[in-house]
Design a protein around this motif. Structure first.
Motif, PDB file in Angstrom:
ATOM      1  N   CYS A 108     -69.522  13.024  67.091  1.00  0.00           N
ATOM      2  CA  CYS A 108     -68.550  12.159  66.318  1.00  0.00           C
ATOM      3  C   CYS A 108     -68.591  11.056  66.102  1.00  0.00           C
ATOM      4  CB  CYS A 108     -67.239  12.740  67.045  1.00  0.00           C
ATOM      5  SG  CYS A 108     -66.062  13.350  65.702  1.00  0.00           S
ATOM      6  N   HIS A 109     -68.046  10.358  65.173  1.00  0.00           N
ATOM      7  CA  HIS A 109     -68.048   8.709  64.602  1.00  0.00           C
ATOM      8  C   HIS A 109     -67.650   7.925  66.078  1.00  0.00           C
ATOM      9  CE1 HIS A 109     -63.940   9.854  63.774  1.00  0.00           C
ATOM     10  NE2 HIS A 109     -63.672   8.634  64.203  1.00  0.00           N
ATOM     11  N   ASP A 110     -66.867   8.375  66.812  1.00  0.00           N
ATOM     12  CA  ASP A 110     -66.183   7.403  67.960  1.00  0.00           C
ATOM     13  C   ASP A 110     -67.231   8.064  69.168  1.00  0.00           C
ATOM     14  OD1 ASP A 110     -63.084   9.697  68.347  1.00  0.00           O
ATOM     15  OD2 ASP A 110     -65.354  10.034  68.265  1.00  0.00           O
ATOM     16  N   VAL A 130     -68.020  11.914  81.475  1.00  0.00           N
ATOM     17  CA  VAL A 130     -67.987  12.469  80.112  1.00  0.00           C
ATOM     18  C   VAL A 130     -67.404  13.599  79.997  1.00  0.00           C
ATOM     19  CG1 VAL A 130     -69.479  13.127  78.301  1.00  0.00           C
ATOM     20  CG2 VAL A 130     -70.216  11.008  79.619  1.00  0.00           C
ATOM     21  N   PRO A 131     -66.303  14.054  79.392  1.00  0.00           N
ATOM     22  CA  PRO A 131     -65.483  15.287  79.310  1.00  0.00           C
ATOM     23  C   PRO A 131     -66.696  16.478  78.694  1.00  0.00           C
ATOM     24  CG  PRO A 131     -64.684  14.007  78.007  1.00  0.00           C
ATOM     25  CD  PRO A 131     -65.480  13.007  78.624  1.00  0.00           C
ATOM     26  N   PHE A 132     -66.784  17.422  79.496  1.00  0.00           N
ATOM     27  CA  PHE A 132     -67.483  18.662  78.983  1.00  0.00           C
ATOM     28  C   PHE A 132     -66.929  20.060  79.719  1.00  0.00           C
ATOM     29  CE2 PHE A 132     -70.215  19.913  82.381  1.00  0.00           C
ATOM     30  CZ  PHE A 132     -70.268  18.900  83.497  1.00  0.00           C
ATOM     31  N   ASP A 143     -66.927  17.724  75.204  1.00  0.00           N
ATOM     32  CA  ASP A 143     -65.647  17.635  74.485  1.00  0.00           C
ATOM     33  C   ASP A 143     -65.710  16.884  73.315  1.00  0.00           C
ATOM     34  OD1 ASP A 143     -63.141  17.709  77.294  1.00  0.00           O
ATOM     35  OD2 ASP A 143     -64.897  19.169  76.568  1.00  0.00           O
ATOM     36  N   ASN A 144     -65.081  17.156  72.022  1.00  0.00           N
ATOM     37  CA  ASN A 144     -64.587  16.158  71.076  1.00  0.00           C
ATOM     38  C   ASN A 144     -65.739  15.961  70.059  1.00  0.00           C
ATOM     39  OD1 ASN A 144     -62.093  15.743  71.845  1.00  0.00           O
ATOM     40  ND2 ASN A 144     -62.958  14.038  73.403  1.00  0.00           N
ATOM     41  N   ALA A 145     -66.842  16.940  70.434  1.00  0.00           N
ATOM     42  CA  ALA A 145     -68.152  16.802  69.460  1.00  0.00           C
ATOM     43  C   ALA A 145     -67.651  17.412  67.870  1.00  0.00           C
ATOM     44  CB  ALA A 145     -69.320  17.482  69.871  1.00  0.00           C
ATOM     45  N   LEU A 146     -68.501  17.080  66.993  1.00  0.00           N
ATOM     46  CA  LEU A 146     -68.290  17.309  65.672  1.00  0.00           C
ATOM     47  C   LEU A 146     -68.579  18.900  65.548  1.00  0.00           C
ATOM     48  CD1 LEU A 146     -67.117  16.220  63.052  1.00  0.00           C
ATOM     49  CD2 LEU A 146     -69.585  15.543  62.578  1.00  0.00           C
ATOM     50  N   ALA A 147     -69.712  19.111  66.364  1.00  0.00           N
ATOM     51  CA  ALA A 147     -70.155  20.708  66.267  1.00  0.00           C
ATOM     52  C   ALA A 147     -70.942  21.133  67.469  1.00  0.00           C
ATOM     53  CB  ALA A 147     -70.975  20.704  64.881  1.00  0.00           C
ATOM     54  N   ARG A 173     -69.986  26.302  66.712  1.00  0.00           N
ATOM     55  CA  ARG A 173     -68.350  26.093  66.105  1.00  0.00           C
ATOM     56  C   ARG A 173     -68.160  24.469  65.661  1.00  0.00           C
ATOM     57  NH1 ARG A 173     -68.885  25.920  71.023  1.00  0.00           N
ATOM     58  NH2 ARG A 173     -69.296  28.109  71.378  1.00  0.00           N
ATOM     59  N   THR A 174     -67.242  24.080  64.763  1.00  0.00           N
ATOM     60  CA  THR A 174     -66.955  22.787  64.503  1.00  0.00           C
ATOM     61  C   THR A 174     -65.736  22.270  65.036  1.00  0.00           C
ATOM     62  OG1 THR A 174     -65.858  23.526  62.560  1.00  0.00           O
ATOM     63  CG2 THR A 174     -68.073  23.016  62.388  1.00  0.00           C
TER      64      THR A 174
END
Ligand SMILES: Cc1cc2nc3c(=O)[nH]c(=O)nc-3n(C[C@H](O)[C@H](O)[C@H](O)COP(=O)(O)O)c2cc1C
Length: 195
Positions: A108-110, A130-132, A143-147, A173-174
């Motif tokens: 993701c952009h951030d 790094v949360p996963f 976590d928080n990935a775009l897909a 998934r997205t």
């Protein structure tokens, strides 16, 4: 017009110009080849803007491992296949070969900070802080990935200093947000992208 660094070589054994390490292919060939210097090659490749992913898997001791990668592409719709290209020098390479499965986390952009962290070899445990989540397939999903795409490796091709892993997508998934972009060696965002 080939750049001054590019050498025009004749790939047959009679030419004194031949220096095998400049040949793109080891075996002699009657074709004329233009070989580009590594820096020129990287410079030109950098003009192809890409998204950024983190490839993850677990090693034989179930420890998560991963690296930043932009060499990711869809291959086939039916069956759903994608490919990734991984440097043989990558610390994650042995686990990708042995584990026969991998996840593609589209950033993701951030998530530029996460990308920089996973693009560094020097860090002992890249996942620290790094949360996963570990998926039912046993793959680390950031976590928080775009897909997320979870893949079973169905084929591998050694090409030059990288290996192409072809994966059958077992689950995908997205999430929300805008993509992180990489262009000419810099991170960027898509302006005006709709969520
Ligand atoms: C934007 C970006 C894209 C990258 N793409 C790839 C790639 O597709 N394949 C690859 O092997 N390395 C790629 N790299 C380099 C690796 O992320 C880098 O070599 C990393 O340190 C490897 O980590 P490791 O040795 O701990 O596995 C990329 C780096 C960046 C910054």
């Amino acid at each position: 017009m080939p750049s001054p660094q590019a050498r025009r070589v004749r790939s047959d054994s009679s030419s004194p110009l031949i220096c095998r390490r400049f040949l793109a292919f080891a075996e002699p060939s009657c074709y004329i080849r233009t070989v580009i210097a590594a820096d020129d090659f990287r410079h030109v490749l950098g003009h192809f803007a890409t998204g950024v992913t983190i490839l993850t898997t677990c090693d034989g001791d179930a420890r998560p491992t991963g690296l930043t990668a932009s060499a990711f592409s869809s291959v086939s719709l039916d069956p759903p296949l994608v490919l990734i290209c991984v440097d043989h020098k990558s610390q994650s390479y042995p686990a990708l070969v042995a584990g026969k499965q991998f996840a593609v986390n589209v950033l993701c952009h951030d998530q530029e900070g996460v990308s920089r962290r996973f693009a560094t070899t020097k860090i002992e445990n890249k996942f620290e802080g790094v949360p996963f989540t570990l998926s039912p397939m046993g793959l680390p999903l950031l976590d928080n990935a775009l897909a997320h795409l979870e893949c079973a490796t169905v084929n591998v091709h050694l090409e030059g200093d990288h290996t192409i892993f072809v994966g059958r997508v077992e689950s995908a998934r997205t999430g929300g947000g805008h993509p992180l972009v990489y262009y000419r060696g810099r991170y960027d965002r898509l302006s005006g992208a709709t969520p």
